[in-house]
Design a protein around this motif. Structure first.
Motif, mmCIF file in Angstrom:
data_model
loop_
_atom_site.group_PDB
_atom_site.id
_atom_site.type_symbol
_atom_site.label_atom_id
_atom_site.label_comp_id
_atom_site.label_asym_id
_atom_site.label_seq_id
_atom_site.Cartn_x
_atom_site.Cartn_y
_atom_site.Cartn_z
ATOM 1 N N ASP A 3 0.839 -1.204 0.000
ATOM 2 C CA ASP A 3 0.000 0.000 0.000
ATOM 3 C C ASP A 3 0.875 1.255 0.000
ATOM 4 O O ASP A 3 2.108 1.156 0.060
ATOM 5 N N PRO A 4 0.286 2.444 -0.115
ATOM 6 C CA PRO A 4 1.097 3.662 -0.263
ATOM 7 C C PRO A 4 2.047 3.883 0.922
ATOM 8 O O PRO A 4 3.074 4.536 0.782
ATOM 9 N N ALA A 5 1.705 3.311 2.084
ATOM 10 C CA ALA A 5 2.597 3.462 3.239
ATOM 11 C C ALA A 5 3.733 2.450 3.205
ATOM 12 O O ALA A 5 4.563 2.411 4.113
ATOM 13 N N GLY A 6 3.757 1.619 2.151
ATOM 14 C CA GLY A 6 4.843 0.648 2.053
ATOM 15 C C GLY A 6 4.550 -0.643 2.799
ATOM 16 O O GLY A 6 5.411 -1.505 2.916
ATOM 17 N N THR A 7 3.332 -0.773 3.303
ATOM 18 C CA THR A 7 2.974 -1.974 4.049
ATOM 19 C C THR A 7 2.473 -3.069 3.102
ATOM 20 O O THR A 7 1.733 -2.786 2.158
ATOM 21 N N ASP A 11 8.597 -3.450 9.453
ATOM 22 C CA ASP A 11 9.870 -2.758 9.492
ATOM 23 C C ASP A 11 9.745 -1.538 10.405
ATOM 24 O O ASP A 11 8.844 -0.714 10.206
ATOM 25 N N VAL A 12 10.594 -1.433 11.416
ATOM 26 C CA VAL A 12 10.472 -0.342 12.396
ATOM 27 C C VAL A 12 11.848 0.268 12.674
ATOM 28 O O VAL A 12 12.874 -0.381 12.500
ATOM 29 N N PRO A 13 11.840 1.531 13.119
ATOM 30 C CA PRO A 13 13.102 2.130 13.566
ATOM 31 C C PRO A 13 13.502 1.487 14.897
ATOM 32 O O PRO A 13 12.648 1.022 15.643
ATOM 33 N N GLY A 69 -7.657 -1.230 10.678
ATOM 34 C CA GLY A 69 -8.056 -0.624 9.409
ATOM 35 C C GLY A 69 -6.908 -0.317 8.489
ATOM 36 O O GLY A 69 -5.766 -0.121 8.914
ATOM 37 N N LEU A 70 -7.228 -0.286 7.208
ATOM 38 C CA LEU A 70 -6.227 -0.057 6.182
ATOM 39 C C LEU A 70 -6.543 1.153 5.321
ATOM 40 O O LEU A 70 -5.688 1.646 4.604
ATOM 41 N N LYS A 71 -7.776 1.638 5.401
ATOM 42 C CA LYS A 71 -8.194 2.634 4.437
ATOM 43 C C LYS A 71 -9.359 3.409 5.035
ATOM 44 O O LYS A 71 -10.151 2.848 5.787
#
Lengths: 408, 408, 408, 408
Positions: free
Chosen positions: A88-92, B93-95, B241-243
């Motif tokens: 998705d646009p967030a890279g997920t 993926d996280v900081p 949620g995704l959207k």
């Protein structure tokens, strides 16, 4: 060369693509159009496709189908259920599913084009088929317009489009005037202050801020809008934090708002913004929330005369009682931009894809536990047939109504 | 061969690793222990390291340092700030950042080992250094115990450990009895029913369910716990949620709960569960929420006699007034398991890493806008020195207090 | 002439009076003092009574008892339960009950005076008995001070007072330092806009505003106060509206706030005000809320030396173990003003009035369903004896500790 | 003898009476009817009045006016503003105001009767005037029916009624089908456990329970009802507690619910009950809430044929464009019971009482700060004229339409 529409539909269903990523879908469309000998261009508005059948003098009729799928994990249990994933646009990485039936729209439009090519001797005029990307982002029609679709292809005299829904198969729903709501998509970032989960007093908890905001936003519809007016304030996503014992520094909400017209839009937006800002103040936020409009869709308004004409045509073709007034839908569409920009009429209708009797029987038998699923549900599954055949026929009847009959 | 502790600390700070992923950290530790000629084993409890200095008859003193970092985006602006990223258990993926100072703990323990090796002629007994993984998950000490650390290495007569905090540099905080709270980490999955964002009536909105739950959970502390008792109910993450225009089918909350003892734990857990279940009922949920305990930490209780002895030793070594009673901390630790399992005393203390005067001056000058950041903040940044030197010295003084002095 | 203390207590219990309306109570006190031959004045601070026993050289010891009752509907089922009613400051007719035990305080003080008169030969000095009105409003001690009680009667060298509680009968609870919390009582008026219940969009609903405010106020304690600190934010009353189908124009909240000291007071008041104002903004209120402080009580701080002396005296008189440390109470008192204003020490203690074993047995037998009721409960019912005898004895021992023993 | 209608209206406005207490109003009506020589009975349905004009063969037309006022503090600033007070059913002294215009209804009906008496030669049939009490309780029409109004007076062939509203003076609003919503009035008693405000942990706080319930009830309309359907969930009153430092044992909410039909009624009632019960569970309540239905009003449905006939009559009498479709009103009425019980058609219309242009000018000039006030507002103030004259004329035109014209 004949299209195998059912195979085509199943293939599209198995390979759904997110908005503006519909490259494989565009390839399937292009391949089919080539088989049919229809002129077309790919890459119109990033991943869109536009095709033209020129057939002598007469009106220019645009037929529009949208192409994109949704980040929904399919749970239909169908043989051809999607297991696809996308980014998705967030890279997920997310599951992807044709949970809104755009695969049915594309297949139906290709079937209708095949029929119109095969019956060229019976009509004259021009048909433009618009395979539009990114309807779910409310951005695809504008992308095609920005890419010159209205200039690079014959300008429409009328724009037609259709959407599959959980109406009974065999039913068409259409009404004059506002058919679908206007809509805005907002992203709200609430800014708090992070820290250790055991020391809330050193933080400004953005999750509590978000929860209070969500609860308060309910009052826009429950208290501030006339009960007789249509309004929807949905928080469709909420995300904050990575771990139970770290209070994060911010929370993100995604909102979907619906209204029947531009006045209501202004009023509801003002109320939403007022609440979001005040709840941040209640939390003692050091910075105000950031509110971004992701997309803004106009109301989908069906032309009165063209709708009357089309309704009569459907009733003639499919029998009286086929067409019902489905009421205004609170969902939104970006198909309107084509007609608005060209200054021509639009008719956008719904067609049914469900057998309610069979569904009720399955439920009684315990095979199915849920009610008929709606668009965007992970269980959304229109009947392959007669839905596909009807989708083709609808477009053919509608296009012919606004084209010129060929002289006998 | 002498360790360059400052370089070692900076290297660890630049390369933080998430819980149970501390492989590079373990490598750095192993390399340093080899340089010091200390016997050790890697891979104890997945990514832990245990080392032993055997030095004749006498007590066995365990010195424990935790190794892992946090999914926090570093914003300290330090030259050696982390830009590292990692993959959390959900695959996201996280900081990653050493936002809790475990890099300081590891460096200090290595420095203390170096000093103890260098002064072997002055003491006798055994020192076991426990480099523990996954403290942030509350799972590392149990993993090492499950992996036999208490049997494969000399069993302790006492367990000692320390934590860097925003106390003034030069100050040590320790108290008899409950030093840190007990804690549970819960994941709550709220089950609704998904659908299109414009048709809320066809859904059971899990985001509203989550928001109402978060607001209601506040009342556990505000209304149901004696105002004189310590209790924390933090919702550290919320995801659904995704959207904006799809109402999701579920929402996930991660909770961190704190209490001074096991009775309070039982009471608060019952209240949290009661609220979570009732709010699902209020939403008309068709399925009850799923509540999973991710970790459960005991209270960190300092042995009364050992604490008195150590306090006296610190005051002798560093001057009267060095040791303060910091009160009970609402944070939690899993260091207790080592002592509980072995049935021996524990002392766990805090040492300061901040220069409040310099901080206040920087704030007055406008160089810094925030107050002194706490552990887990993206701004957490203990002074490199004298914090590191103090961390080394604390461990040496403490170990020597419980070892036998060598005969002159 | 001997006082029948039990009859006196039952009479007071049957005839409770609201704050500043304790005229009948004052009459009973006056009558008893006359019987005892003690000099006194009525009407000190509206409905208060002050009495003096002058007995030669020596310290001046003030003994204070509060007189007023509460608007609580008694449900104890006692033979002598109150059925009284009164008129509250808003003019509303309300039930009245001695739900806080002030009837026990008055009876005990009269009994102690009788004993002190009878034993005049054993001590020297001056005893001032202060029967204070309107403790429940936090206004009575200031009213007596404003009325000159410190000048019209011998100024104290020490102020002593006691309160009956659900501790076991025979136990005395007292601690050095902060014994009871500071407290503020606020009235918050939320201003909305009224209208017909079927047209919420034309109104600004003050009941929704109030509900959101109450929910948000919970976060002061749950999120913004150190979990180790004492703080209470209670909304004790909420009133709005007269009829289901009229949305009223305003809502009134009454808040009771508690804190251990003046710094915490300032912080919590700021947070409460911030939330109240922001929630009005979230509602789109056209006028800000009106926040009025009804009373403000200081912390009740027991003098360290005097408390140590008194604790020793109680243990000598009643046996070691009689005195326990009850911890800080979150309740508040206005007795402090007498000592603060005079600049002298205060000791204020609690004494028990319950037989927990008998209560547990009754509960097991099904005679009683509830747990031991607390002060202000409609079920609050201290045992008549030994509570009354103990209350008398406590005051005698305490007074004698600070008076001079007569030369033998 | 001629009625001075303006004086009569002003007199009624100055002397408003609460529901079922309209004795003075009944007296004024009786006096006027006597002056007009019309036969009538008082005390029909407690405080109602019914009158009959018998004028030969022909249909029986019922004209209904409601009589009662509201517990609203008048703030109109009118010369004839009410300063009256009354005692509500709870025994509380409250301000009273004709904030819904029933004084205008009574005056108009008396004026219409005068006109019908004076023009008896022009029509034949029977007119029954029903002065109904307690419309605001939704109980007056049923009380009159229970008292035999349909049997003791000529049964209607049609029931007619009207309501004054903030439409422009000169406008009549009426529509076929559902004109006003169905409605229920509920009283909800939330049962907690009382105690001292400083010890919330010993209580079950009914005010927090009430606040959470109010917030959650908002989601019925915002999430659970089709955005295209009319539904209202208003909490019109909330009452709990007597003092800031006592947590009360219970809280009372009064709810007003609105829906277009009986199916929606069942659905919304189920949701409200579900939420109320679940929020009590979330609070850990020991007893479930008590939910009582105070009144239940049917939808007000205008007969299609009779409405068409009346609309045509109004347009003929007052000019085309006089009648508008005001849409469905979310307010409710109990006038329907007369027609339902008799099985005859009903028409109920609205007439305007405001000069919007004058109001806008006053607002521009700063004389008035508010928008045009709605019914039930403390500022509700229809223009005396032409509203009163129009109210009379409407009833005469409507009655004559359904009576028989006398032979020329």
């Amino acid at each position: 060369m004949t299209l195998d529409l059912e195979a085509l539909y199943i293939d599209l269903h198995r390979h759904p693509e997110l908005s503006f990523q519909e490259t494989r879908t565009a390839g399937v469309i292009a391949h089919s159009l080539t088989d049919l000998g229809i002129e077309f261009e790919e890459g119109v508005g990033k991943t869109g496709v536009a095709a033209v059948i020129r057939n002598g003098e007469g009106p220019v009729v645009w037929l529009r189908a949208d192409m994109d799928a949704l980040p929904v994990p399919e749970q239909t249990g169908l043989d051809y259920a999607s297991t696809a994933r996308g980014t998705d646009p967030a890279g997920t990485d997310v599951p992807v599913m044709h949970a809104c039936g755009h695969d049915m729209h594309v297949s139906s439009l290709l079937g209708a084009l095949e029929r119109l090519v095969a019956t060229k001797s019976e009509w004259s005029g021009t048909v433009v088929a618009v395979f539009q990307p990114a309807e779910e982002y409310g951005a695809g029609s504008q992308a095609m317009i920005a890419d010159g679709v209205l200039d690079r292809f014959p300008r429409p005299d009328i724009v037609l489009g259709q959407h599959v829904t959980p109406l009974p198969a065999g039913t068409i729903g259409v009404r004059s005037g506002t058919q679908m709501a206007a809509s805005d998509g907002l992203t709200v970032t609430l800014l708090g202050r992070g820290g250790h989960g055991s020391r809330p007093q050193a933080t400004i908890d953005p999750i509590v801020m978000a929860a209070a905001t969500v609860m308060r936003l309910q009052t826009v519809v429950s208290r501030e809008v006339d009960p007789r007016d249509v309004a929807v304030v949905t928080v469709g996503s909420i995300h904050a934090g990575l771990k139970n014992n770290i209070i994060p520094a911010e929370a993100k909400l995604e909102l979907s708002l619906r209204y029947p017209d531009d006045e209501a839009r202004a009023r509801v937006l003002e109320k939403v913004e007022r609440i979001v800002r005040a709840e941040a103040l209640a939390s003692g936020a050091e910075e105000p929330p950031v509110i971004v409009t992701d997309h803004s869709l106009p109301p989908t308004i069906n032309d009165v005369d063209a709708t009357a004409r089309l309704t009569a045509a459907f009733d003639r073709a499919f029998g009286a009682g086929t067409v019902i007034d489905p009421g205004m839908f609170t969902g939104s569409e970006d198909v309107s931009w084509f007609a608005r920009e060209a200054g021509v009429p639009l008719v956008f209708w719904f067609w049914g894809g469900v057998d309610p009797a069979a569904f009720a029987a399955a439920k009684a038998a315990g095979t199915v536990e849920r009610d008929i699923p709606t668009n965007h549900s992970p269980f959304f599954a229109p009947l392959l047939q007669p839905t596909l055949a009807n989708g083709v026929e609808n477009l053919v009847v509608a296009a012919r109504e606004f084209l010129t009959d060929a002289p006998a």
